[in-house]
Design a protein around this motif. Structure first.
Motif, PDB file in Angstrom:
ATOM      1  N   ARG A   9      -6.866   0.924 -44.073  1.00 33.64           N
ATOM      2  CA  ARG A   9      -7.294   0.533 -45.423  1.00 33.64           C
ATOM      3  C   ARG A   9      -7.517   1.790 -46.245  1.00 33.64           C
ATOM      4  O   ARG A   9      -7.484   2.902 -45.735  1.00 33.64           O
ATOM      5  CB  ARG A   9      -8.564  -0.315 -45.367  1.00 33.64           C
TER       6      ARG A   9
ATOM      7  N   PRO B  63      -1.676   0.503 -48.049  1.00 34.28           N
ATOM      8  CA  PRO B  63      -1.679  -0.739 -48.840  1.00 34.28           C
ATOM      9  C   PRO B  63      -1.301  -0.520 -50.292  1.00 34.28           C
ATOM     10  O   PRO B  63      -0.638  -1.380 -50.895  1.00 34.28           O
ATOM     11  CB  PRO B  63      -3.117  -1.256 -48.695  1.00 34.28           C
TER      12      PRO B  63
ATOM     13  N   TYR C 251      -3.133  -6.888 -52.046  1.00 29.65           N
ATOM     14  CA  TYR C 251      -3.353  -6.417 -50.685  1.00 29.65           C
ATOM     15  C   TYR C 251      -4.839  -6.168 -50.474  1.00 29.65           C
ATOM     16  O   TYR C 251      -5.518  -5.615 -51.346  1.00 29.65           O
ATOM     17  CB  TYR C 251      -2.558  -5.137 -50.411  1.00 29.65           C
TER      18      TYR C 251
ATOM     19  N   CYS D 272      -5.031  -3.746 -55.151  1.00 31.11           N
ATOM     20  CA  CYS D 272      -5.188  -3.114 -53.843  1.00 31.11           C
ATOM     21  C   CYS D 272      -6.673  -2.877 -53.634  1.00 31.11           C
ATOM     22  O   CYS D 272      -7.270  -2.027 -54.284  1.00 31.11           O
ATOM     23  CB  CYS D 272      -4.409  -1.805 -53.778  1.00 31.11           C
TER      24      CYS D 272
ATOM     25  N   SER E 297      -5.096  -6.299 -44.688  1.00 29.32           N
ATOM     26  CA  SER E 297      -3.657  -6.577 -44.785  1.00 29.32           C
ATOM     27  C   SER E 297      -2.848  -5.688 -43.845  1.00 29.32           C
ATOM     28  O   SER E 297      -1.737  -6.048 -43.445  1.00 29.32           O
ATOM     29  CB  SER E 297      -3.174  -6.371 -46.225  1.00 29.32           C
ATOM     30  N   PHE E 298      -3.399  -4.520 -43.513  1.00 31.07           N
ATOM     31  CA  PHE E 298      -2.764  -3.582 -42.599  1.00 31.07           C
ATOM     32  C   PHE E 298      -3.797  -3.112 -41.583  1.00 31.07           C
ATOM     33  O   PHE E 298      -4.980  -3.413 -41.699  1.00 31.07           O
ATOM     34  CB  PHE E 298      -2.204  -2.377 -43.366  1.00 31.07           C
TER      35      PHE E 298
ATOM     36  N   VAL F 204       0.922  -9.657 -56.732  1.00 32.64           N
ATOM     37  CA  VAL F 204       0.824  -8.808 -55.540  1.00 32.64           C
ATOM     38  C   VAL F 204      -0.640  -8.464 -55.296  1.00 32.64           C
ATOM     39  O   VAL F 204      -1.306  -7.899 -56.178  1.00 32.64           O
ATOM     40  CB  VAL F 204       1.645  -7.511 -55.707  1.00 32.64           C
TER      41      VAL F 204
ATOM     42  N   ILE G 226      -8.525  -9.929 -47.415  1.00 29.98           N
ATOM     43  CA  ILE G 226      -7.569 -10.618 -48.272  1.00 29.98           C
ATOM     44  C   ILE G 226      -7.994 -12.053 -48.609  1.00 29.98           C
ATOM     45  O   ILE G 226      -7.825 -12.502 -49.746  1.00 29.98           O
ATOM     46  CB  ILE G 226      -6.155 -10.592 -47.640  1.00 29.98           C
TER      47      ILE G 226
ATOM     48  N   ASP H  51       6.295  -3.597 -53.696  1.00 33.63           N
ATOM     49  CA  ASP H  51       6.473  -5.009 -54.045  1.00 33.63           C
ATOM     50  C   ASP H  51       6.655  -5.210 -55.548  1.00 33.63           C
ATOM     51  O   ASP H  51       7.422  -6.081 -55.983  1.00 33.63           O
ATOM     52  CB  ASP H  51       5.277  -5.829 -53.572  1.00 33.63           C
TER      53      ASP H  51
ATOM     54  N   ALA I  76       2.409  -0.160 -50.484  1.00 32.93           N
ATOM     55  CA  ALA I  76       3.039  -1.466 -50.283  1.00 32.93           C
ATOM     56  C   ALA I  76       3.047  -2.267 -51.582  1.00 32.93           C
ATOM     57  O   ALA I  76       4.032  -2.923 -51.921  1.00 32.93           O
ATOM     58  CB  ALA I  76       2.319  -2.243 -49.185  1.00 32.93           C
ATOM     59  N   ALA I  77       1.931  -2.192 -52.317  1.00 36.50           N
ATOM     60  CA  ALA I  77       1.869  -2.876 -53.615  1.00 36.50           C
ATOM     61  C   ALA I  77       2.871  -2.274 -54.592  1.00 36.50           C
ATOM     62  O   ALA I  77       3.532  -2.992 -55.347  1.00 36.50           O
ATOM     63  CB  ALA I  77       0.456  -2.792 -54.183  1.00 36.50           C
TER      64      ALA I  77
END
Length: 218
Positions: free
Chosen positions: A142, A148, A134, A109, A138-139, A132, A114, A155, A151-152
């Motif tokens: 930050r 982010p 990010y 992250c 990515s969003f 994975v 990216i 995942d 999200a990691a």
């Protein structure tokens, strides 16, 4: 099993020389004098927008003025191949192998965009360690926003998660995500480590597997 999510610049890799060189080339192309490397290095960590706003301000320009967009365009055009001077920190690859051997799932992250993040990981032979990744774009938000990082976490699908970084931004992100944080002290942090929230600090990647194992045990 534990998931270990890393920051990238200043944590796994020393990319400051390339970022500094890229910023100074763009400054000179736009008619400005280059800035001292240590000054630009201090702007790294909050994404390209923050970096270039800071560069413009240090050059006596309006940070959010009409020069920002063309500067960002020029910087980004070069960024995906700006890795000739970037190196992996000592001990990183051996440590990643150890973590994988311990059953850890790995992710990244970073506030690096990216595309450049994937490009430098491929260039340095690190891409296969991280299923994975990010980046800062990515969003819509930050780091230090936790989106982010969370999200990691989702995942990777592990209940036990540790975040590893090197900066004030990383420490704040870990707090916002309510995750344990290990700080690498040889990166780009400007604040004394004892003033930042963290579970443990390390200056040698050989120390990291033991710290991860200790946190995993609770």
């Amino acid at each position: 099993m534990t998931a270990v999510i890393f920051d990238l610049d200043g944590t796994l890799i020393d990319s400051a020389p390339d970022i500094v060189a890229n910023a100074n080339v763009v400054l000179q192309e736009m008619g400005f004098a280059p800035l001292p490397p240590t000054q630009i290095k201090g702007f790294i960590g909050r994404g390209v927008g923050h970096l270039l706003r800071s560069v413009l301000e240090a050059s006596g320009q309006v940070p959010d003025g009409p020069l920002l967009e063309p500067m960002q365009t020029r910087f980004n055009e070069r960024y995906e191949t700006a890795f000739d001077m970037t190196v992996i920190y000592p001990g990183v690859i051996k440590t990643l192998d150890q973590l994988v051997g311990m059953g850890c799932a790995l992710g990244i992250c970073t506030n690096k965009p990216i595309a450049p993040a994937h490009a430098v990981l491929r260039h340095l032979g690190l891409a296969d360690y991280f299923p994975v990744v990010y980046g800062g774009d990515s969003f819509a938000v930050r780091k230090p926003d936790p989106t982010p990082l969370l999200a990691a976490v989702k995942d990777l699908g592990h209940e036990a998660v540790i975040y590893v970084g090197d900066s004030e931004v990383d420490a704040a992100t870990a707090v916002a995500a309510k995750l344990p944080f290990l700080i690498y002290t040889e990166g780009y942090c400007k604040t004394p480590v004892h003033d930042l929230p963290h579970n443990a600090a390390f200056n040698d990647f050989r120390q990291l597997p033991g710290l991860v194992a200790a946190l995993a045990k609770g």
